[in-house]
Design an enzyme around this catalytic site. Structure first.
Site, short mmCIF file in Angstrom:
data_model
loop_
_atom_site.label_atom_id
_atom_site.label_comp_id
_atom_site.label_asym_id
_atom_site.label_seq_id
_atom_site.Cartn_x
_atom_site.Cartn_y
_atom_site.Cartn_z
N HIS B 163 51.83 45.38 39.96
CA HIS B 163 50.56 46.08 40.17
C HIS B 163 49.42 45.08 40.45
O HIS B 163 48.33 45.47 40.86
CB HIS B 163 50.25 46.92 38.92
CG HIS B 163 49.16 47.92 39.08
ND1 HIS B 163 47.96 47.82 38.41
CD2 HIS B 163 49.07 49.03 39.86
CE1 HIS B 163 47.19 48.84 38.75
NE2 HIS B 163 47.83 49.60 39.62
N LYS B 165 46.92 42.49 42.12
CA LYS B 165 46.35 42.41 43.46
C LYS B 165 45.71 41.04 43.60
O LYS B 165 44.52 40.86 43.34
CB LYS B 165 45.29 43.51 43.67
CG LYS B 165 45.86 44.95 43.58
CD LYS B 165 45.45 45.60 42.28
CE LYS B 165 45.76 47.08 42.20
NZ LYS B 165 47.08 47.56 42.46
N ASP B 170 46.33 27.92 49.26
CA ASP B 170 46.54 26.46 49.09
C ASP B 170 46.55 26.05 47.61
O ASP B 170 46.25 24.88 47.29
CB ASP B 170 45.45 25.65 49.83
CG ASP B 170 45.69 25.66 51.34
OD1 ASP B 170 46.80 26.00 51.78
OD2 ASP B 170 44.73 25.34 52.07
#
Lengths: 221, 221
Positions: B163, B165, B170
């Site tokens: 879930h 996000k 880099d």
């Protein structure tokens, strides 16, 4: 000289960050090697100056720690657990807590009870709910208290849902996460968040104040 | 003396943060007032030392900026827009991008195309998907390229969904947010996130590497 300054800078940094461990005598001795012309008074003032400059810097910056909900078999020493961060900062808050809810379940009843307790102690709680949250369920777990303010998103054509998952503590610390206030968000999903520290997190409260003024939310109690 | 040091610390901080505006001559002049015994060589070395110590400090800290998706009528100068942050850091990445997807829609096709472009230029993309994401849809928008690695969560009893996000660029910058890769997440919901800067965000890649080793994910391509 440049190499010497690099080493000295790291020692100075260790001293400022961990004064108890490093000790002022040790750093003065090191400074004296690089700056033999300086008397003890100047050296003390330079240390005081650098400490103050560091404080000024730290005040301007929002610093962050990683927060995660991951299965217990994954050990990550460098991330803090979502539930631990929520409990710790709710406990520690003295003035205000702003918290948002998109999905809220029975599972977080103990957190809501902790918020009830804080409200009864005088902490202002602002609980912002998405439009689909069941009002009756919320009213059944929140104790009636003038300090516990509940707001619900109203239907609109210019936005869809309050999907943010944040909690702002005393306008100084803010948990920003993907974790809902549910079993999945707290225990069973893979979720990543961050706890932010600094005066700059106040902007989050400002954002919600602006949305309140614009009537994005209606007060439920 | 203490008051003088406070003022000097703020000036010094302005100088270190905005050297171009403040100017070295001005700060040396100020330092000279407080430390009249110091010669120009010592003063230069003290400035160099403080700059180095600040760099050491900054390297240890994860710093953060606020990110938000809010309706266009809400102006918040102190938060950056989710879509702007995603575009900027995908563009700027030179080595690796780790990105997670829980809900992904056609709407973010331009972002996926930008990721395709980066992969063709040699940037390693690791795209971690939740188990419910439609593989065929993803394969239809991602160009076949050995640098673009797609992983999907496998069913398990010890966790539910991916879930999170996040997007890690880099291993130095990480967007941590509530925003899904969809019209609602990017445009239409109220979403809050943060872009973190610092070596410490590497832990997020480490977390996903550990989960890969533990076979939480299967490789799709």
């Amino acid at each position: 000289m440049q190499t010497r300054l690099y080493v000295l800078a790291e020692e100075l940094n260790s001293f400022i960050r961990n004064e108890d461990i490093y000790g002022e005598d040790a750093i003065i001795k090191e400074l004296k090697k690089t700056f033999p012309n300086l008397d003890i008074n100047d050296l003390n003032n330079i240390i005081a100056l650098i400490k103050l400059q560091n404080k000024t810097f730290a005040k301007e910056v929002i610093s962050a720690e990683l927060v995660a909900t991951v299965p217990a078999l994954i050990h990550s020493k460098k991330t803090r657990r979502t539930i631990g961060v929520l409990r710790e900062y709710i406990h520690a808050s003295k003035h205000t807590i702003l918290i948002t809810g998109y999905t809220i379940s029975e599972f977080v009843k103990d957190l809501i009870q902790l918020l009830n307790k804080k409200a009864s102690e005088g902490v202002i709680i602002k609980f912002f709910l998405d439009k689909h949250v069941d009002e009756n369920f919320i009213k059944s777990i929140v104790e009636i208290n003038k300090n516990f303010k509940i707001y619900k998103l109203v239907n609109s054509k210019v936005y869809s849902n309050l999907h943010a998952k944040i909690a702002v503590f005393d306008n100084k610390h803010a948990l920003i996460s993907s974790s809902n206030l549910s079993y999945n968000g707290i225990i069973n999903n893979i979720e990543i968040g961050s706890i932010l520290h600094g005066e700059g997190v106040r902007e989050l409260e400002t954002l919600f104040e602006v949305m309140l003024e614009r009537k994005f939310f209606k007060k439920l109690n």
